[in-house]
Write a protein that holds these residues in place. Sequence first.
Motif, PDB file in Angstrom:
ATOM      1  N   ALA A 187       2.588   4.345   1.729  1.00  0.00           N
ATOM      2  CA  ALA A 187       2.674   4.772   3.135  1.00  0.00           C
ATOM      3  C   ALA A 187       2.006   3.781   4.065  1.00  0.00           C
ATOM      4  N   ASP A 188       1.067   2.999   3.550  1.00  0.00           N
ATOM      5  CA  ASP A 188       0.381   2.008   4.370  1.00  0.00           C
ATOM      6  C   ASP A 188       1.121   0.675   4.433  1.00  0.00           C
ATOM      7  N   GLY A 189       2.335   0.638   3.922  1.00  0.00           N
ATOM      8  CA  GLY A 189       3.179  -0.530   4.131  1.00  0.00           C
ATOM      9  C   GLY A 189       3.199  -1.559   3.015  1.00  0.00           C
ATOM     10  N   TYR A 190       2.619  -1.232   1.874  1.00  0.00           N
ATOM     11  CA  TYR A 190       2.692  -2.164   0.750  1.00  0.00           C
ATOM     12  C   TYR A 190       4.123  -2.216   0.209  1.00  0.00           C
ATOM     13  N   THR A 191       4.504  -3.389  -0.278  1.00  0.00           N
ATOM     14  CA  THR A 191       5.787  -3.544  -0.947  1.00  0.00           C
ATOM     15  C   THR A 191       5.630  -3.158  -2.415  1.00  0.00           C
ATOM     16  N   PHE A 192       6.431  -2.212  -2.871  1.00  0.00           N
ATOM     17  CA  PHE A 192       6.455  -1.812  -4.273  1.00  0.00           C
ATOM     18  C   PHE A 192       7.720  -2.375  -4.908  1.00  0.00           C
TER      19      PHE A 192
END
Length: 217
Positions: A187-192
């Motif tokens: 939700a904090d914008g990390y790329t998974f």
Amino acid sequence: MTISTIITAAGKNSRMRKDQLSRNIELKNKLILPFKDKTVIETTIDNALSANVDECIVVLGHYANEIMEAIFDNYKGSVKFVINNPVDVGLSVSLYNGLSNIRSDFALCITADQPTVSTETFNRMIEIIENAEDPYKTISILRRRKTGILDTAEGLGMPFVAPRENLMKYLENENDNLNPILRKIFADGYTFYGVKEKNEKELLNINHYDDYLQLLD
């Protein structure tokens, strides 16, 4: 880029113990059950040590003495053992305790009951991080549904590779399973990035005795 492996091996073994009782067979921690030519946990450790990592940390808790007695002599020069204190904590605490004992930039995080995840898959996860546009905002993870860049963290867990310091910030003061924490990170914008398994057995953890028997086939 430096990478350490954290292997969590601190669980209560409750589901396996219940299954063993119901089958009237010897009570034995699932991690030291025979697997191939060694034990479950030794196979996981060996696969991790063969990957492109700089060190390996095994985090113990429940049944620490039983596990150490079974494997310590084989790994005293190649693995660092960390024991949770207190013992009765969530997976997030075990992982945090492991991360606190490394200095690498990144961590390959594995649970000890994943002996079928191959060195090749671990290395593929590491390569994704090494080639990422912003590795400090990227997590590569064994896929559960889709592969490639993911649009959700639902259902995800270990193994994964993540930036150590950033991951520790999310784990600090948490005592929980990992998926809620991974969802916060997403939700904090990390790329998974979901990495495809080498074979279907890589997607199975050993929770129940039937899981163990299935992976032995």
